[in-house]
Enzyme design. Sequence first.
Site, PDB file in Angstrom:
ATOM      1  N   TYR A 151       0.843  -1.211   0.000  1.00  0.00           N
ATOM      2  CA  TYR A 151       0.000   0.000   0.000  1.00  0.00           C
ATOM      3  C   TYR A 151       0.878   1.261   0.000  1.00  0.00           C
ATOM      4  O   TYR A 151       0.615   2.215  -0.741  1.00  0.00           O
ATOM      5  CB  TYR A 151      -0.896  -0.052   1.235  1.00  0.00           C
ATOM      6  CG  TYR A 151      -1.932   1.047   1.346  1.00  0.00           C
ATOM      7  CD1 TYR A 151      -3.091   1.021   0.564  1.00  0.00           C
ATOM      8  CD2 TYR A 151      -1.776   2.086   2.254  1.00  0.00           C
ATOM      9  CE1 TYR A 151      -4.050   2.020   0.682  1.00  0.00           C
ATOM     10  CE2 TYR A 151      -2.724   3.086   2.380  1.00  0.00           C
ATOM     11  CZ  TYR A 151      -3.866   3.040   1.596  1.00  0.00           C
ATOM     12  OH  TYR A 151      -4.814   4.030   1.724  1.00  0.00           O
ATOM     13  N   LYS A 155       0.877   4.143  -2.852  1.00  0.00           N
ATOM     14  CA  LYS A 155       0.505   5.538  -2.569  1.00  0.00           C
ATOM     15  C   LYS A 155       1.680   6.489  -2.825  1.00  0.00           C
ATOM     16  O   LYS A 155       1.478   7.618  -3.277  1.00  0.00           O
ATOM     17  CB  LYS A 155      -0.010   5.662  -1.132  1.00  0.00           C
ATOM     18  CG  LYS A 155      -1.347   4.913  -0.897  1.00  0.00           C
ATOM     19  CD  LYS A 155      -2.467   5.456  -1.770  1.00  0.00           C
ATOM     20  CE  LYS A 155      -3.817   4.823  -1.473  1.00  0.00           C
ATOM     21  NZ  LYS A 155      -4.904   5.363  -2.295  1.00  0.00           N
TER      22      LYS A 155
END
Length: 243
Positions: A151, A155
């Site tokens: 993640y 991002k």
Amino acid sequence: MRELEGKVAVVTGAGRGIGAAIALELGRAGARVVVNYRSDAAAAEAVASALPDALLVKADVATTEGCTALAAAAVAWGGLDVLVNNAGITRDNLAVRMTDAQFDEVLAGNAGGTFRMCRAALQHMMRARAGAIVNLASVVGLRGNAGQANYAASKAGIIAMTRVFAIEMARRNIRVNAVAPGYVATDMTAGLSAELLGKAEEAIPMRRLGTPAEIAAVVRFLAGPGAGYLTGQVIAVDGGLTA
Ligand code: NAP
């Protein structure tokens, strides 16, 4: 003020959570909203029916076909002035235990989906020589978080490509910015343990999670004319967490 009156805004993953709040907020700003969802039609229909002028489009933005179809549906409905890349997933695991599938799915869904959706929307925005894109990043793309190597990479990638798209598109009057939320009360954080949420709240100077509406308000600002000289930026909306 209805600063987005007459504009068409596409919000990906708008059936619940932050995406639903963004769709409703852009509607309050006067936008006609394309409500994208992947699986839960009933939830997305509820969001669309709360808006004065909405188009419901089922599409998986992790795929090129889904992004192409979503952009085309918006253009056929009247245009594509604002794109909010909100859809996102987590598949948390400690890095040494993380499987290839967990890593690849999050990179493909979050970073890949944002890239593909920007590329599809920009075909239209470049012809129109106008547009605003807001990408949903995360404070986890600015600093690390245990269990989220996939993640965090996705991002951080979204933040990096926000800057690249912003530089490439600036001369064409298209602005590209990102919002990096901290901890926000949605389904995504509902699965966290009470202990972890307690620790998170202790670390947040404002001592509470954010609400989807508080993220949506900043997205609305970035999408509108008030942010006319603002591009390539990442705004952390995190109760002071990264301060
Ligand atoms: P959420 O409650 O889990 O909702 C995510 C939404 O995205 C769902 O409607 C989901 O639809 C949709 N989605 C995921 N993958 C999709 C795809 N490939 N195509 C179309 N739709 C897709 O998440 P949230 O908390 O509202 O988060 C929204 C965004 O903010 C995400 O990008 C997230 O990473 C970011 N963010 C959230 C937080 C937080 O604390 N909540 C913090 C920082 C950043 P399905 O149900 O069909 O999968």
